[in-house]
Design an enzyme around this catalytic site. Structure first.
Site, PDB file in Angstrom:
ATOM      1  N   ASP A  90      38.722  30.458  37.997  1.00  0.00           N
ATOM      2  CA  ASP A  90      40.110  30.225  37.519  1.00  0.00           C
ATOM      3  C   ASP A  90      40.484  28.758  37.291  1.00  0.00           C
ATOM      4  O   ASP A  90      41.577  28.324  37.694  1.00  0.00           O
ATOM      5  CB  ASP A  90      41.114  30.859  38.504  1.00  0.00           C
ATOM      6  CG  ASP A  90      40.951  32.376  38.633  1.00  0.00           C
ATOM      7  OD1 ASP A  90      40.041  32.946  38.003  1.00  0.00           O
ATOM      8  OD2 ASP A  90      41.739  32.992  39.379  1.00  0.00           O
ATOM      9  N   ASP A 137      41.864  34.250  35.307  1.00  0.00           N
ATOM     10  CA  ASP A 137      43.024  35.067  35.649  1.00  0.00           C
ATOM     11  C   ASP A 137      43.699  35.395  34.306  1.00  0.00           C
ATOM     12  O   ASP A 137      43.983  34.491  33.511  1.00  0.00           O
ATOM     13  CB  ASP A 137      43.948  34.229  36.554  1.00  0.00           C
ATOM     14  CG  ASP A 137      44.756  35.061  37.527  1.00  0.00           C
ATOM     15  OD1 ASP A 137      44.244  36.102  37.999  1.00  0.00           O
ATOM     16  OD2 ASP A 137      45.908  34.673  37.827  1.00  0.00           O
ATOM     17  N   HIS A 163      46.535  37.897  32.903  1.00  0.00           N
ATOM     18  CA  HIS A 163      47.566  38.911  33.136  1.00  0.00           C
ATOM     19  C   HIS A 163      48.295  39.300  31.855  1.00  0.00           C
ATOM     20  O   HIS A 163      48.635  38.431  31.044  1.00  0.00           O
ATOM     21  CB  HIS A 163      48.611  38.375  34.118  1.00  0.00           C
ATOM     22  CG  HIS A 163      48.079  38.029  35.475  1.00  0.00           C
ATOM     23  ND1 HIS A 163      47.384  38.921  36.255  1.00  0.00           N
ATOM     24  CD2 HIS A 163      48.156  36.882  36.202  1.00  0.00           C
ATOM     25  CE1 HIS A 163      47.066  38.335  37.400  1.00  0.00           C
ATOM     26  NE2 HIS A 163      47.510  37.095  37.391  1.00  0.00           N
ATOM     27  N   HIS A 208      52.294  33.525  35.248  1.00  0.00           N
ATOM     28  CA  HIS A 208      51.181  32.585  35.061  1.00  0.00           C
ATOM     29  C   HIS A 208      50.020  33.288  34.378  1.00  0.00           C
ATOM     30  O   HIS A 208      49.894  34.522  34.448  1.00  0.00           O
ATOM     31  CB  HIS A 208      50.731  32.024  36.423  1.00  0.00           C
ATOM     32  CG  HIS A 208      50.120  33.072  37.310  1.00  0.00           C
ATOM     33  ND1 HIS A 208      50.898  33.931  38.075  1.00  0.00           N
ATOM     34  CD2 HIS A 208      48.836  33.437  37.528  1.00  0.00           C
ATOM     35  CE1 HIS A 208      50.108  34.761  38.722  1.00  0.00           C
ATOM     36  NE2 HIS A 208      48.848  34.498  38.407  1.00  0.00           N
ATOM     37  N   LYS A 231      40.203  38.935  34.988  1.00  0.00           N
ATOM     38  CA  LYS A 231      40.724  39.761  36.082  1.00  0.00           C
ATOM     39  C   LYS A 231      42.243  39.717  36.082  1.00  0.00           C
ATOM     40  O   LYS A 231      42.842  38.811  35.501  1.00  0.00           O
ATOM     41  CB  LYS A 231      40.164  39.276  37.419  1.00  0.00           C
ATOM     42  CG  LYS A 231      40.576  37.859  37.741  1.00  0.00           C
ATOM     43  CD  LYS A 231      39.850  37.346  38.951  1.00  0.00           C
ATOM     44  CE  LYS A 231      40.286  35.946  39.283  1.00  0.00           C
ATOM     45  NZ  LYS A 231      41.715  35.830  39.599  1.00  0.00           N
ATOM     46  N   CYS A 257      42.085  33.041  45.148  1.00  0.00           N
ATOM     47  CA  CYS A 257      40.997  33.622  44.357  1.00  0.00           C
ATOM     48  C   CYS A 257      39.614  33.174  44.807  1.00  0.00           C
ATOM     49  O   CYS A 257      38.671  33.964  44.795  1.00  0.00           O
ATOM     50  CB  CYS A 257      41.245  33.370  42.875  1.00  0.00           C
ATOM     51  SG  CYS A 257      42.716  34.305  42.335  1.00  0.00           S
TER      52      CYS A 257
END
Ligand code: VGL
Ligand code: ZN
Length: 207
Positions: free
Chosen positions: A8, A46, A48, A80, A105, A150
């Site tokens: 990340d 990351d 989302h 974020h 993820k 993470c």
């Protein structure tokens, strides 16, 4: 086979980003140099969807509040790493040329995913474990953001997958929502069997 897992290293986790980690950008030159030494380099991102349920804004709440999300305790974060946003991009200075695969993820809006291997409920795999197995990786070195989220959960899952797991301390930075969170995370990782080393003690050619 060994692998470097870069967790990340994204704009939103750096100063000026939506969920800034102090000095998050300062690990990038170190990670760039480390990449040369490994058989395989893998990154996580990351990633989302808008309205992800880990976002405080999705619940009309403030970041830092804790809720029950589908049976799991969830810390609420600022919006974020929204898919396709500037904040979700890897930091510009991060070298991407040596990265063999990227695992995204946190894509399921109903569950968060700190670990690069599984969501927080261990329900769905990202494919990282299968990929490392296919590549015959037995040792992973872990670097990136954030040490207390993470990076920590990626290391714990790596150990559970039977991988020799090394945390490179100075190639990580943490959120430290509470003072001492990073130290507590490192202590927990050591107890779980993670080897904790500064980059100066990473072999030039890791075994
Ligand atoms: C992370 C909080 C929320 C991380 C990701 O990369 O450590 N932390 N999403
Ligand atoms: Zn996230």
């Amino acid at each position: 086979m060994n692998a470097l897992l870069i967790i990340d290293v994204q704009n939103d986790f750096c100063p000026g980003g939506a969920l800034p980690v102090a000095e998050g950008d300062q690990i990038v030159p170190l990670i760039n140099g480390l990449q040369e030494r490994f058989d395989l380099v893998v990154a996580t991102q990351d990633w989302h969807p808008t309205g992800h349920k880990s976002f405080a804004s999705s619940h009309g709440k403030q970041p830092g509040e804790v809720i029950d999300l589908n049976g799991l305790e969830q810390i609420l974060w600022p919006d974020h790493c929204v898919q396709g946003s500037e904040g979700a991009k890897f930091v510009d200075a991060l070298r991407l040329g040596k990265i063999d695969r990227i695992f995204q993820k946190g894509t399921d809006p109903e569950i968060d995913s700190y670990s690069g291997f599984y969501d927080n409920g261990h329900r769905k795999a990202t494919g990282l474990a299968a990929y490392l197995k296919e590549k015959k990786v037995t040792t992973v070195y872990v670097a990136g953001l954030a040490t207390d989220y993470c990076v920590k959960y990626t290391c714990l899952d790596a150990v559970r997958e039977g991988l020799k797991t090394v945390l490179i301390t100075d190639a990580c930075r943490g959120v430290n929502l509470k003072e001492g969170d990073v130290e507590a995370a490192v202590a927990e990782l050591k107890k779980a069997g993670v080897i904790v080393l500064p980059s100066s003690e990473v072999p030039e050619r890791p075994a």
